[in-house]
Design a protein around this motif. Structure first.
Motif, PDB file in Angstrom:
ATOM      1  N   HIS A  50      15.377  -7.929  54.666  1.00  0.00           N
ATOM      2  CA  HIS A  50      16.668  -7.408  55.090  1.00  0.00           C
ATOM      3  C   HIS A  50      17.663  -8.556  54.974  1.00  0.00           C
ATOM      4  CE1 HIS A  50      15.625  -3.496  57.436  1.00  0.00           C
ATOM      5  NE2 HIS A  50      15.132  -3.522  56.215  1.00  0.00           N
ATOM      6  N   LYS A  76      10.840   3.487  57.625  1.00  0.00           N
ATOM      7  CA  LYS A  76      11.232   2.752  58.821  1.00  0.00           C
ATOM      8  C   LYS A  76      11.511   1.293  58.478  1.00  0.00           C
ATOM      9  CE  LYS A  76       9.738   1.561  63.510  1.00  0.00           C
ATOM     10  NZ  LYS A  76       8.658   1.668  64.530  1.00  0.00           N
ATOM     11  N   GLN A 101      15.287  -0.169  59.176  1.00  0.00           N
ATOM     12  CA  GLN A 101      15.462  -1.066  60.321  1.00  0.00           C
ATOM     13  C   GLN A 101      14.492  -2.233  60.272  1.00  0.00           C
ATOM     14  OE1 GLN A 101      15.835   0.840  64.226  1.00  0.00           O
ATOM     15  NE2 GLN A 101      14.525  -0.715  65.111  1.00  0.00           N
ATOM     16  N   GLU A 134      13.632  -6.313  62.280  1.00  0.00           N
ATOM     17  CA  GLU A 134      13.786  -7.003  63.567  1.00  0.00           C
ATOM     18  C   GLU A 134      13.615  -8.506  63.384  1.00  0.00           C
ATOM     19  OE1 GLU A 134      11.559  -7.410  67.862  1.00  0.00           O
ATOM     20  OE2 GLU A 134      11.383  -5.483  66.838  1.00  0.00           O
ATOM     21  N   TYR A 192      18.391  -6.490  65.613  1.00  0.00           N
ATOM     22  CA  TYR A 192      18.010  -5.496  64.623  1.00  0.00           C
ATOM     23  C   TYR A 192      18.883  -5.616  63.370  1.00  0.00           C
ATOM     24  CZ  TYR A 192      15.690  -3.301  68.609  1.00  0.00           C
ATOM     25  OH  TYR A 192      14.906  -3.064  69.703  1.00  0.00           O
ATOM     26  N   THR A 193      18.255  -5.449  62.216  1.00  0.00           N
ATOM     27  CA  THR A 193      18.983  -5.281  60.969  1.00  0.00           C
ATOM     28  C   THR A 193      18.901  -3.813  60.576  1.00  0.00           C
ATOM     29  OG1 THR A 193      16.969  -6.026  59.824  1.00  0.00           O
ATOM     30  CG2 THR A 193      18.764  -7.619  60.074  1.00  0.00           C
ATOM     31  N   VAL A 194      20.031  -3.274  60.110  1.00  0.00           N
ATOM     32  CA  VAL A 194      20.130  -1.843  59.804  1.00  0.00           C
ATOM     33  C   VAL A 194      20.637  -1.679  58.379  1.00  0.00           C
ATOM     34  CG1 VAL A 194      21.118   0.364  60.522  1.00  0.00           C
ATOM     35  CG2 VAL A 194      20.664  -1.407  62.235  1.00  0.00           C
ATOM     36  N   THR A 206      22.015  -5.335  54.793  1.00  0.00           N
ATOM     37  CA  THR A 206      21.960  -4.731  56.128  1.00  0.00           C
ATOM     38  C   THR A 206      23.061  -5.254  57.036  1.00  0.00           C
ATOM     39  OG1 THR A 206      20.435  -6.462  56.910  1.00  0.00           O
ATOM     40  CG2 THR A 206      19.437  -4.447  56.065  1.00  0.00           C
TER      41      THR A 206
END
Length: 696
Positions: free
Chosen positions: A68, A100, A104, A106, A126-128, A146
């Motif tokens: 991410h 998942k 997302q 972490e 969190y990375t999204v 992200t």
């Protein structure tokens, strides 16, 4: 990359729309397009299908890991690599990647700057996934752009506020366009970052502790030659630099980055790379990738890439021009057309932009504030620290006429006869360029020229996007409050009143002149010359409420960004001060001492036979005094630095660095540079400016 392969390999390391269409089931592809184009939420089933397709594509490209890829408040990018392997329990592995894992991640959030939003022991973050920015492969790693947020949902990065600001300006601009009878699918910002940088020999870089530790030369006397002949600007490119530039182009094109222009800049060893414009947040992602590739590729040619705003005194520093515009589907909303005085929609958006810059000039100045950029702004090589807008020959008469309620006439585009029959006539652009203007109209976009070369453009675009969104909302409210007027009449009145009320920000003259500084003060324009002057506006209540209103930053996030930026300023100057003291004591003092000692021995030997000259004796005395001056200045700088570090809050600390440490740094530099001018070259412990700037 051979020319016939460019089209074939362009974007080959990007999971493109064509790849998605080819590899995803049609319903999944359509749903993913809705996620990207309309901001819809993505469900886990769709995410799983997309993740599987991405993994298969990445494995075919040789990738073994995924990450991410995000932008913490450091301003650069960060990544944590995880492999695709999933042990089966029988000694074999399955290459797996779930929806998942795509959506997302972490990373540990404890050690990134947070401005007080997170304590060190609060490690979860969190990375999204940002589906609007394409996934790509770098160094055999699948990189997923992200956002980065805390456990409690606060933005810990540069991208999250940028995406929020883009959503705000899209929402409000659509409301404006609806009043003109238009319903575009998307309204988005476009950005074209022009990246300046220096290239020097890697051996010279490694021999300079100041360059290694701070990115700039903290010492160095004026070279015999600078940029005064201006022969480097657009000059022939060195073969080694040209080879480097070719590899950079090849690598960027594979990543789908539309690198277009490359050339020598004004200062010796300075260069520029400019891309074709892209959607705002994607362009910023790509600029960060470009900066990374520039540094990496330079080492392949025995070079070092310097992206600091001021790596060398006495010659120009480096900026990054943020070419900004606003588009609705395929329509550029800042395109004046042939008759801008008759293009009401253009005039509305132009008026909104003028008001946005005037009302939030403080935030735009703060967005480009840094220790490095303080060396450029207002230094006759970059725009001044005073924010103003240049409209040019085509638009200035239109705006003036509107303010005076006169008939508006623009110059339009004129043909220029060059007076040589063999040369074709050319069309003159609708405005000249003003290199001294911080915010200049350049035909169908605005060029924000105050940004520093190593800065992340997210900060200035967050402020600009939100400010334009606010003015678009104001226009819609104005029209609603004047229902008794015909729409065209109400819109024109809004435009005229807006230009009248914000006329002070318009300036087409020389931004470097002392007269402009005096005039700007009369107009009430801000002149925040340093970072400690500029940053406090971030926590003024009016600005906190402004960002909150458009859901760009919460109060806590605004305060955190101020603290993080203020801390970065003091930390960088602390590193510079420590580096200067260390170099003065461990490099320069021994070298000067050795030279003066050898010279003194020579003088003594000559004196025995009666041939010692006064010149030699005076030189030994000057060197000896110089050593004492360096000792005193180094002790003073160390003392000032310790005192600044102990200040009780970030603003007082920044003020102490600006008022006490920076002058002490200048004093130590002057003492050392004075010795460089008279010390024998063979004794000097580091490469000089003459060596670094004019290598063969």
């Amino acid at each position: 990359m051979a020319s016939d392969k460019v089209s074939e390999e362009y974007g080959s390391l990007v999971f493109t729309d064509a790849d998605m269409r080819q590899r995803l089931p049609k319903p999944t592809y359509k749903e993913l397009r809705r996620v990207i184009d309309e901001g819809k939420d993505i469900n886990l089933n769709i995410a799983n299908e997309v993740a599987h397709a991405m993994k298969e594509w990445a494995l075919e490209k040789g990738a073994t890991h995924f990450t991410h890829w995000f932008q913490p408040l450091t301003g650069i990018t960060s990544e944590k690599h995880d492999s695709f392997i999933n042990p089966n329990g029988d000694g074999t592995v399955l290459m797996a990647f779930s929806g998942k894992e795509l959506v997302q991640g972490e990373p540990d959030a404890s050690s990134f700057p947070s401005g007080g939003l997170r304590a060190t022991f609060e490690a979860r973050g969190y990375t999204v996934w940002d589906p609007m920015s394409p996934v790509f492969i770098k160094d055999e790693v699948l990189c997923i752009p992200t956002a980065f947020i805390s456990y409690t949902g606060e933005a810990l990065d540069k991208k999250t506020p940028l995406l929020r600001s883009e959503a705000a300006v899209e929402r409000e601009a659509k409301r404006v366009l609806a009043l003109f009878g238009k319903q575009p699918k998307r309204v988005f910002t476009t950005c074209g970052p022009e990246q300046e940088y220096f290239l020097i020999q890697e051996d010279d870089y490694k021999a300079r502790p100041d360059l290694i530790l701070t990115g700039r030369t903290l010492f160095g006397c004026e070279p015999a030659k600078g940029q005064e002949l201006e022969e480097h600007y657009f000059g022939a490119i060195r073969p080694s630099v040209n080879a480097f530039m070719k590899e950079v182009d090849d690598e960027l094109w594979k990543l789908g980055i539309p690198a277009r222009t490359k050339h020598n800049e004004v200062a010796p060893c300075q260069h520029e790379l400019a891309p074709i414009f892209e959607q705002g947040s994607v362009a910023i992602d790509n600029n960060l990738l470009t900066m990374e590739k520039l540094k990496l590729m330079a080492t392949h040619y025995g070079l070092a890439c310097l992206e600091h705003e001021k790596p060398f005194e006495y010659v120009n520093g480096s900026g990054k021009h943020d070419n900004w515009s606003l588009s609705a589907d395929s329509e550029n909303l800042l395109e004046p057309g042939d008759n801008p005085e008759d293009n009401l929609q253009f005039l509305v958006f132009l008026a909104c932009l003028v008001a946005a810059v005037d009302e939030h000039a403080d935030l735009l100045r703060a967005a480009v504030a840094s220790a490095g950029n303080d060396h450029r702004l207002g230094a006759n090589e970059a725009p001044p620290a005073i924010v103003s807008i240049f409209l040019g020959d085509a638009l200035t008469p239109v705006v003036d006429a509107l303010i005076k309620k006169e008939h508006a006439e623009s110059h339009g585009r004129e043909r220029v006869d060059l007076g040589v029959p063999a040369l074709p006539n050319i069309l003159r652009d609708n405005t000249d360029r003003n290199r001294t203007s911080p915010f200049a109209f350049t035909g169908n976009k605005f060029e924000f020229r105050m940004c520093g070369s190593q800065q992340n453009l997210s900060d200035c675009n967050v402020a600009l996007n939100a400010a334009v969104a606010e003015q678009c909302e104001r226009f819609c409210d104005y029209i609603a409050a004047h229902e008794d007027l015909d729409f065209m009449a109400a819109a024109m009145r809004f435009v005229r009143h807006t230009f009248r009320d914000h006329q002070r920000i318009l300036f087409d003259g020389n931004g470097y002149s002392e007269d402009w500084e005096k005039e700007a003060e009369k107009r009430g324009l801000l002149n925040n010359k340093t970072t400690p002057d500029a940053l406090p506006c971030l926590v003024e209540q009016k600005n906190i409420e402004f960002f909150e209103k458009f859901n760009v930053l919460s109060e806590a996030e605004s305060r955190a960004r101020y603290v993080a930026a203020a801390e970065q300023y003091s930390k960088l100057l602390n590193i510079e001060a420590n580096t200067m003291v260390t170099m003065a004591r461990n490099l320069y003092t021994p070298a000067i001492s050795q030279y003066s000692g050898d010279l003194a021995s020579s003088v003594a030997t000559k004196a025995e036979i009666g041939v010692a000259s006064k010149t030699e004796k005076d030189l030994v005395a000057t060197l000896t005094q110089g050593l004492e001056d360096i000792r005193v200045a180094a002790d003073e700088l160390e003392e000032k630095n310790v005192a600044a570090r102990s200040a009780e809050d970030v603003q007082k600390q920044d003020d102490a660095y600006r008022d006490d440490v920076v002058p002490a740094m200048a004093k130590l530099r002057a003492a050392v540079d004075g010795m460089e001018k008279i010390c024998a070259k063979d004794y000097w412990p580091v490469p000089s400016y003459n060596d670094m700037l004019f290598y063969v």
